[in-house]
Motif scaffolding. Sequence first.
Motif, PDB file in Angstrom:
ATOM      1  N   LEU A 221       0.505  -1.231   0.209  1.00  0.00           N
ATOM      2  CA  LEU A 221      -0.134   0.364  -0.138  1.00  0.00           C
ATOM      3  C   LEU A 221       1.010   1.006   0.238  1.00  0.00           C
ATOM      4  O   LEU A 221       2.427   1.477   0.353  1.00  0.00           O
ATOM      5  CB  LEU A 221      -0.831   0.177   1.564  1.00  0.00           C
ATOM      6  N   VAL A 222      -0.267   2.574  -0.376  1.00  0.00           N
ATOM      7  CA  VAL A 222       1.042   3.850  -0.364  1.00  0.00           C
ATOM      8  C   VAL A 222       0.989   3.877   1.496  1.00  0.00           C
ATOM      9  O   VAL A 222       0.632   3.147   2.018  1.00  0.00           O
ATOM     10  CB  VAL A 222       0.209   4.836  -0.396  1.00  0.00           C
ATOM     11  N   GLN A 223       2.385   3.961   1.537  1.00  0.00           N
ATOM     12  CA  GLN A 223       2.664   4.760   3.007  1.00  0.00           C
ATOM     13  C   GLN A 223       3.815   5.593   3.015  1.00  0.00           C
ATOM     14  O   GLN A 223       4.261   6.215   3.142  1.00  0.00           O
ATOM     15  CB  GLN A 223       4.033   4.011   3.412  1.00  0.00           C
ATOM     16  N   ILE A 224       2.938   6.863   3.273  1.00  0.00           N
ATOM     17  CA  ILE A 224       3.014   8.242   3.752  1.00  0.00           C
ATOM     18  C   ILE A 224       2.693   8.296   5.267  1.00  0.00           C
ATOM     19  O   ILE A 224       2.044   7.767   6.963  1.00  0.00           O
ATOM     20  CB  ILE A 224       1.352   9.115   3.449  1.00  0.00           C
ATOM     21  N   PRO A 225       4.110   8.964   5.739  1.00  0.00           N
ATOM     22  CA  PRO A 225       4.482   9.050   7.338  1.00  0.00           C
ATOM     23  C   PRO A 225       3.134   9.993   8.089  1.00  0.00           C
ATOM     24  O   PRO A 225       2.475  10.761   7.402  1.00  0.00           O
ATOM     25  CB  PRO A 225       5.720  10.028   7.172  1.00  0.00           C
ATOM     26  N   VAL A 226       3.401   9.144   8.906  1.00  0.00           N
ATOM     27  CA  VAL A 226       1.263   9.832   9.746  1.00  0.00           C
ATOM     28  C   VAL A 226       1.903  11.020  11.091  1.00  0.00           C
ATOM     29  O   VAL A 226       2.619   9.633  11.892  1.00  0.00           O
ATOM     30  CB  VAL A 226       0.551   8.237  10.559  1.00  0.00           C
ATOM     31  N   ALA A 227       1.524  11.245  11.212  1.00  0.00           N
ATOM     32  CA  ALA A 227       1.835  12.211  12.105  1.00  0.00           C
ATOM     33  C   ALA A 227       0.599  12.218  13.147  1.00  0.00           C
ATOM     34  O   ALA A 227      -0.322  12.799  12.896  1.00  0.00           O
ATOM     35  CB  ALA A 227       2.303  14.107  12.054  1.00  0.00           C
ATOM     36  N   GLU A 228       0.825  12.226  14.943  1.00  0.00           N
ATOM     37  CA  GLU A 228       0.277  12.602  15.682  1.00  0.00           C
ATOM     38  C   GLU A 228      -0.699  14.140  15.744  1.00  0.00           C
ATOM     39  O   GLU A 228      -1.695  13.547  16.394  1.00  0.00           O
ATOM     40  CB  GLU A 228       0.560  11.829  16.596  1.00  0.00           C
ATOM     41  N   SER A 229       0.146  14.509  15.559  1.00  0.00           N
ATOM     42  CA  SER A 229      -0.079  16.417  16.827  1.00  0.00           C
ATOM     43  C   SER A 229       0.430  16.836  15.357  1.00  0.00           C
ATOM     44  O   SER A 229       1.754  16.292  14.532  1.00  0.00           O
ATOM     45  CB  SER A 229       0.482  16.209  17.723  1.00  0.00           C
ATOM     46  N   ALA A 230       0.617  18.445  16.137  1.00  0.00           N
ATOM     47  CA  ALA A 230       1.060  19.611  14.797  1.00  0.00           C
ATOM     48  C   ALA A 230       2.181  19.099  14.807  1.00  0.00           C
ATOM     49  O   ALA A 230       3.193  19.513  14.099  1.00  0.00           O
ATOM     50  CB  ALA A 230       0.597  20.339  15.081  1.00  0.00           C
ATOM     51  N   LYS A 231       2.911  19.433  16.631  1.00  0.00           N
ATOM     52  CA  LYS A 231       4.394  18.921  16.052  1.00  0.00           C
ATOM     53  C   LYS A 231       4.895  17.271  15.423  1.00  0.00           C
ATOM     54  O   LYS A 231       6.115  18.608  15.329  1.00  0.00           O
ATOM     55  CB  LYS A 231       4.316  19.073  18.275  1.00  0.00           C
ATOM     56  N   ASP A 232       4.921  16.658  15.898  1.00  0.00           N
ATOM     57  CA  ASP A 232       5.137  15.761  15.169  1.00  0.00           C
ATOM     58  C   ASP A 232       5.452  16.227  13.240  1.00  0.00           C
ATOM     59  O   ASP A 232       6.013  15.263  12.711  1.00  0.00           O
ATOM     60  CB  ASP A 232       4.422  13.750  15.630  1.00  0.00           C
ATOM     61  N   LEU A 233       3.473  16.805  13.063  1.00  0.00           N
ATOM     62  CA  LEU A 233       3.897  17.008  11.726  1.00  0.00           C
ATOM     63  C   LEU A 233       5.508  17.937  11.257  1.00  0.00           C
ATOM     64  O   LEU A 233       6.661  17.866  10.340  1.00  0.00           O
ATOM     65  CB  LEU A 233       3.010  17.762  11.059  1.00  0.00           C
ATOM     66  N   THR A 234       5.977  18.723  11.965  1.00  0.00           N
ATOM     67  CA  THR A 234       6.417  20.247  12.417  1.00  0.00           C
ATOM     68  C   THR A 234       7.857  19.270  12.423  1.00  0.00           C
ATOM     69  O   THR A 234       9.153  19.797  11.837  1.00  0.00           O
ATOM     70  CB  THR A 234       6.633  20.901  13.077  1.00  0.00           C
ATOM     71  N   SER A 235       7.758  18.389  13.728  1.00  0.00           N
ATOM     72  CA  SER A 235       9.355  17.413  13.509  1.00  0.00           C
ATOM     73  C   SER A 235      10.226  16.972  12.134  1.00  0.00           C
ATOM     74  O   SER A 235      11.266  15.894  12.428  1.00  0.00           O
ATOM     75  CB  SER A 235       9.010  16.092  14.739  1.00  0.00           C
ATOM     76  N   PHE A 236       9.026  16.537  11.355  1.00  0.00           N
ATOM     77  CA  PHE A 236       9.747  15.927   9.908  1.00  0.00           C
ATOM     78  C   PHE A 236      10.633  17.056   9.116  1.00  0.00           C
ATOM     79  O   PHE A 236      10.845  16.738   7.968  1.00  0.00           O
ATOM     80  CB  PHE A 236       8.521  15.554   8.796  1.00  0.00           C
ATOM     81  N   LEU A 237      10.457  18.318   8.942  1.00  0.00           N
ATOM     82  CA  LEU A 237      11.481  18.837   8.668  1.00  0.00           C
ATOM     83  C   LEU A 237      12.753  19.299   9.400  1.00  0.00           C
ATOM     84  O   LEU A 237      13.038  18.776   9.416  1.00  0.00           O
ATOM     85  CB  LEU A 237      10.586  20.401   8.828  1.00  0.00           C
ATOM     86  N   LYS A 238      13.560  19.535   7.844  1.00  0.00           N
ATOM     87  CA  LYS A 238      15.187  19.572   8.730  1.00  0.00           C
ATOM     88  C   LYS A 238      15.766  20.501   7.922  1.00  0.00           C
ATOM     89  O   LYS A 238      14.873  20.580   6.177  1.00  0.00           O
ATOM     90  CB  LYS A 238      16.124  18.596   7.990  1.00  0.00           C
TER      91      LYS A 238
END
Length: 754
Positions: free
Chosen positions: A234-251
Amino acid sequence: MDDVRLSGYPLSYLSRDLTSGLVVFLVALPLCLGIALASGAPLFSGLLAGVIGGLVVGSISGSSTSVSGPAAGLTAIVLAQIAALGSFEAFLLAVLIGGLLQIGLGIVRAGSLSAFFPSSVIKGLLAAIGVILILKQIPHVLGHDTDPEGEMSFTQPDKQNTFSEILTVFEGDIHFGAAVVGISSIALLLIWGRIKLLKNSVIPGQLVVVLLGVAMYLLFQRLGGPWAIEQSHLVQIPVAESAKDLTSFLKFPDFSQWANPAVYLAGATIAIVASLETLLNLEAVDKIDPENRNSPASRELVAQGVGNMVAGLIGGLPVTSVIVRGSVNVNAGAKTKVSCIFHGVLILISVVFLPIYLNMIPLAALAAILLVTGFKLASPTLFRQMWQEGRYQFAPFLITLLSIVFTDLLTGILIGLGVSVLFILNSSLRQPIRRIVETHVGGDILHIELANQVSFLNRAALDQLFNSAARDTHMLIDASDTDYIDPDILSLIQDFRNKIGPARGVTVSLRGFRKKYQLNDEMQFADYSTRELKDRATAEQVLEILREGNHRFQTGNRLSRDLGRQVFATAEEQNPLAVVLSCIDSRVPAELVLDLGIGDVLSVRVAGNVIGNKSLGSIEYGVIVAGVKLVLVLGHTRCGAVTSTVQLMCDHNDTMQATGCSHLDSIVHEVEYSVDTDACQLFSQRPAVERERFIDEVARQNVLRSVHEIVARSEAIRKLVDEGSVMVVGAFYDVKTGKMEFFTEQKAEASPQA
């Protein structure tokens, strides 16, 4: 609706652009993730590159069809540079620098280099992408997903290659549930494309395929067992539980590496390779654009540069124009770049709000979309077209295709470009010039017409031509269409004109050289008809000049003439070599079809090339007063005057009543002598091909009759013909081929047979 616009955008395009953007989005998701995985970078960096390619690059780009994102052609470079620089953050600084360099390339208009990419390489790229999509997607369609989606190199990260991966699948590694989804999706897309109602509907077939794939996934989960489709399929998009998790994906880039020379080298490498891929892919997408629009290449480099700077700042992979996405975009019916921007919006929304639902899409359904796209790119029609264009187009096309398939995108393109350069050099070495021999009263003239650009590579071929010139040759070196001549070539020409040529008995004339080359026009022979040449010429020589002139015309080797010089030279006096009596037909201008210059012939034109008092008087003037040696009666196939005469005779119609022309009867009356009245009775019953053949034969006999009538009616011309100083001959021109048949032997008159 067609006239309604919003800030210049036709709203009638909106539905097409939105559906196309949706289709590209569905295809781009697994490609973004797969390329990130193959590059050894965080998965989220691939998705960020997709968002940037759509929103940032799409907004700035001037292309209506190109779609940008992370590129398979850069995976090897990204993987190597991350390892060389020691961290992904240091690599981001290199991406930022690469983007800045791309902006500079765009500002200096380096995009104009795309005009030099051979079309054979562009088409080879398109076909290769199509073949790779077919080969790479076969395993994914059948549920074998060990190789990351979007990875396009022959040697794969899973230690297999393109072909061994397919063999592995058929040795038993087929997932039944995924295979049913994949095969059903292909069948649905093929049916959708063949049924006109579905093909033209607002709902794209690709969206239906994805929805069907999700439905089948849910059904198979209930069935369980071998039918259940696991997460790896299946497609495997990283799932962020919160906005903080989402911003942690940024480098973010490691600016502490700003003094590291390796970072700048990596940045330059990314800029050069990404720019090359972008320009090639941009040309390729323009090739398949049904509206044949031309994308501004330098503006695209600026757009890509800005996109890569943003990618470097927030943790995205480097982006380029991507042919796979662009071709899907075109095939989905995109009208403007709104589709590209919308696909970026959808990726952003999916990453933030919908990852759980999008992770229900089977890779097999998306692989089916790519596989069908591959068949469209690598169509048999393209191979047939390239084959018909000859080996100098087909060989670079095929070598580019095979090189990309058996290596990787970047290596294959470089090999294809290299082979094309070799073919261009070979062609240049073989034919740096246009060589034509002109039959001339004063002796044959060897015309050497230089190309637009004459480089040092042409020296060997030109030197060989000079060395092969026989003694007493008249040589004209014509640079009228030449913009650049290499100094080595100029030196070679000067030496041959001043020293080598005269020593070998070769007379050299020059024409058309620019003032900066300090080679003034110098004609050692008369390139127009002079009194001296006319007096020296025999009727047979003049006939040969006309015969050779038509041969040059018919074979596409017409002489390049300095008409301005001929106008000036003939202003005081004319000395024509022949009189040509021809029809008024617009398709048979005598000077053109005989490849003649100004002042070479006297031209008498009358419908049906018939003899009357006025036309005969003009011919007599040419022979007796002007002193020409040859009279040529020139008829032709599909003659309107002859066709009208035959139809009038066979239908027993009056000329005035049938045509409304009160002065045409005198011409019809002359042509009638060449028509067999008995054969005419069956004319209307014949097939069209036979009627055309019959009319052409009448036209041929009409030429012979005019030849006879000139000699019979003019005592003065008959006397010169009897003396052998003048010839009256006929010729018949084929309007289909441009070829002329000369009647050098007098034929007995005969009427066409029934």
